[in-house]
Write a protein that holds these residues in place. Sequence first.
Motif, PDB file in Angstrom:
ATOM      1  N   HIS A   1       0.915  -1.272  -0.276  1.00  0.00           N
ATOM      2  CA  HIS A   1      -0.006  -0.068  -0.101  1.00  0.00           C
ATOM      3  C   HIS A   1       0.738   1.077  -0.163  1.00  0.00           C
ATOM      4  O   HIS A   1       0.642   2.302  -0.715  1.00  0.00           O
ATOM      5  CB  HIS A   1      -0.893   0.108   1.434  1.00  0.00           C
ATOM      6  CG  HIS A   1      -1.708   1.263   1.602  1.00  0.00           C
ATOM      7  ND1 HIS A   1      -2.724   1.518   0.847  1.00  0.00           N
ATOM      8  CD2 HIS A   1      -1.508   2.115   2.505  1.00  0.00           C
ATOM      9  CE1 HIS A   1      -3.225   2.925   0.858  1.00  0.00           C
ATOM     10  NE2 HIS A   1      -2.546   3.222   2.017  1.00  0.00           N
ATOM     11  N   GLU A   2       2.069   1.330   0.794  1.00  0.00           N
ATOM     12  CA  GLU A   2       2.898   2.486   0.852  1.00  0.00           C
ATOM     13  C   GLU A   2       4.292   1.996   1.133  1.00  0.00           C
ATOM     14  O   GLU A   2       4.246   1.220   2.198  1.00  0.00           O
ATOM     15  CB  GLU A   2       2.386   3.460   1.889  1.00  0.00           C
ATOM     16  CG  GLU A   2       3.183   4.590   1.972  1.00  0.00           C
ATOM     17  CD  GLU A   2       2.557   5.612   2.591  1.00  0.00           C
ATOM     18  OE1 GLU A   2       1.499   5.841   3.011  1.00  0.00           O
ATOM     19  OE2 GLU A   2       3.348   6.966   2.554  1.00  0.00           O
TER      20      GLU A   2
ATOM     21  N   VAL B   1       3.676  -0.387   4.635  1.00  0.00           N
ATOM     22  CA  VAL B   1       2.331  -0.679   4.891  1.00  0.00           C
ATOM     23  C   VAL B   1       1.937  -1.609   3.904  1.00  0.00           C
ATOM     24  O   VAL B   1       2.112  -1.329   2.498  1.00  0.00           O
ATOM     25  CB  VAL B   1       1.112   0.390   4.935  1.00  0.00           C
ATOM     26  CG1 VAL B   1      -0.183   0.015   5.289  1.00  0.00           C
ATOM     27  CG2 VAL B   1       1.712   1.769   6.067  1.00  0.00           C
TER      28      VAL B   1
ATOM     29  N   LYS C   1       1.647  -3.086   9.097  1.00  0.00           N
ATOM     30  CA  LYS C   1       2.504  -1.716   9.265  1.00  0.00           C
ATOM     31  C   LYS C   1       3.957  -2.093   9.752  1.00  0.00           C
ATOM     32  O   LYS C   1       4.014  -2.791  10.902  1.00  0.00           O
ATOM     33  CB  LYS C   1       1.952  -0.729  10.068  1.00  0.00           C
ATOM     34  CG  LYS C   1       0.684  -0.300   9.316  1.00  0.00           C
ATOM     35  CD  LYS C   1       0.039   0.713  10.233  1.00  0.00           C
ATOM     36  CE  LYS C   1      -1.317   1.246   9.973  1.00  0.00           C
ATOM     37  NZ  LYS C   1      -1.988   2.438  10.688  1.00  0.00           N
TER      38      LYS C   1
ATOM     39  N   TYR D   1      -6.134   6.929  -2.397  1.00  0.00           N
ATOM     40  CA  TYR D   1      -5.182   5.884  -2.967  1.00  0.00           C
ATOM     41  C   TYR D   1      -5.282   4.514  -2.277  1.00  0.00           C
ATOM     42  O   TYR D   1      -5.667   4.720  -1.045  1.00  0.00           O
ATOM     43  CB  TYR D   1      -3.932   6.438  -3.247  1.00  0.00           C
ATOM     44  CG  TYR D   1      -3.050   6.759  -1.999  1.00  0.00           C
ATOM     45  CD1 TYR D   1      -2.807   7.690  -1.201  1.00  0.00           C
ATOM     46  CD2 TYR D   1      -2.173   5.463  -1.704  1.00  0.00           C
ATOM     47  CE1 TYR D   1      -2.112   7.671  -0.307  1.00  0.00           C
ATOM     48  CE2 TYR D   1      -1.434   5.513  -0.802  1.00  0.00           C
ATOM     49  CZ  TYR D   1      -1.424   6.440   0.155  1.00  0.00           C
ATOM     50  OH  TYR D   1      -0.737   6.729   1.286  1.00  0.00           O
ATOM     51  N   GLY D   2      -4.993   3.516  -3.071  1.00  0.00           N
ATOM     52  CA  GLY D   2      -4.879   2.319  -2.217  1.00  0.00           C
ATOM     53  C   GLY D   2      -4.492   1.298  -3.293  1.00  0.00           C
ATOM     54  O   GLY D   2      -4.110   1.349  -4.478  1.00  0.00           O
ATOM     55  N   SER D   3      -4.621  -0.090  -2.853  1.00  0.00           N
ATOM     56  CA  SER D   3      -4.013  -1.202  -3.406  1.00  0.00           C
ATOM     57  C   SER D   3      -5.240  -2.019  -3.591  1.00  0.00           C
ATOM     58  O   SER D   3      -6.142  -2.158  -2.717  1.00  0.00           O
ATOM     59  CB  SER D   3      -2.874  -1.935  -3.011  1.00  0.00           C
ATOM     60  OG  SER D   3      -1.676  -1.116  -2.913  1.00  0.00           O
TER      61      SER D   3
ATOM     62  N   THR E   1      -7.043  -1.587  -0.124  1.00  0.00           N
ATOM     63  CA  THR E   1      -6.622  -0.535   1.072  1.00  0.00           C
ATOM     64  C   THR E   1      -7.072   0.718   0.567  1.00  0.00           C
ATOM     65  O   THR E   1      -7.439   1.129  -0.534  1.00  0.00           O
ATOM     66  CB  THR E   1      -5.078  -0.798   1.298  1.00  0.00           C
ATOM     67  OG1 THR E   1      -4.369  -0.441  -0.236  1.00  0.00           O
ATOM     68  CG2 THR E   1      -4.756  -2.080   1.853  1.00  0.00           C
TER      69      THR E   1
ATOM     70  N   VAL F   1      -4.860   4.553   7.300  1.00  0.00           N
ATOM     71  CA  VAL F   1      -5.101   3.424   6.213  1.00  0.00           C
ATOM     72  C   VAL F   1      -6.151   2.454   6.741  1.00  0.00           C
ATOM     73  O   VAL F   1      -6.254   1.961   7.892  1.00  0.00           O
ATOM     74  CB  VAL F   1      -3.654   2.658   5.773  1.00  0.00           C
ATOM     75  CG1 VAL F   1      -3.190   1.937   6.942  1.00  0.00           C
ATOM     76  CG2 VAL F   1      -4.213   1.671   4.800  1.00  0.00           C
TER      77      VAL F   1
END
Lengths: 161, 161
Positions: free
Chosen positions: A86-87, A95, A111, B82-84, B97, B107
């Motif tokens: 995700h990040e 994440v 996380k 934003y996300g996945s 996400t 998140v």
Amino acid sequence: MTTTNTHDTQILVDTEVPLVRIIREFDAPVEKVFRAHTDVDLFRQWNGPRGYKMDVPHFDCRTGGSYRYTHTTDTGFVAGFYGSFHEVRENELIVQTFTFDGVPDGVALEKLHFEDLGNGRTRLTATSLVDSFEDRDAFVASGMETGVNEGYEKLDELLAS
Amino acid sequence: MTTTNTHDTQILVDTEVPLVRIIREFDAPVEKVFRAHTDVDLFRQWNGPRGYKMDVPHFDCRTGGSYRYTHTTDTGFVAGFYGSFHEVRENELIVQTFTFDGVPDGVALEKLHFEDLGNGRTRLTATSLVDSFEDRDAFVASGMETGVNEGYEKLDELLAS
């Protein structure tokens, strides 16, 4: 829970929310610990229990990327894992989502916080959140502790090499 | 909570875990409701509150893909999200996400379950999980209800067209 050896891995279950918190310190700079999580050639060398064959068919560790890897035991049992990044915030935070193929409807939101402790030392705090206490407790009881401990011991070795 | 109109949107806060559950029925077959979530040309037509300009610079709705979209108000305020896509299971499930740019460390892990009710009707159950009750309650208090309700009204119109 307190530990006297800074290299012990603390695995803590949260009482308020269905989350596991894993805390581990490393004798290496944060940049190096972070890179061991994002560089697939390093990641494959330490992730998972000892004695398993690690394959990583897909690993795109950037915000919006995804991954898949498998652990194969010496008896040929294959455990597959996949998820999305995700990040990815350099030297600070990853994440990601996480699913074990054996529990296809299960998914955890993870996380990984990387904290610079100074003097070339790093604390990693990894949280794993699921949507029920039963699933969280089943995950903790699954034997994940061995994989986590052995993986981080391999990571110690890799960081020292 | 019960509703007499099947088109009302139920927004329920879980008492055990920091999760919001949104339940909504649609007078359209499950394939059509699912596609309105995965096809960007349909998704951009209904998502979000009325009167906002919707832009979708990135939308790759498949397992391992990711997305980014923005809502722009008539006063020019831009809200980005934003996300996945952790998993996309056709006509059944989307696990994704979600982060709002305005709360970059926040998140949510979202699951959208699509249920065929027969007779060309569908129930959508969307859950949103975060790691604290405070964050969950702040999300519910943020005015999200208007965006959810108006978005689903626009989706009703799109499905009927």
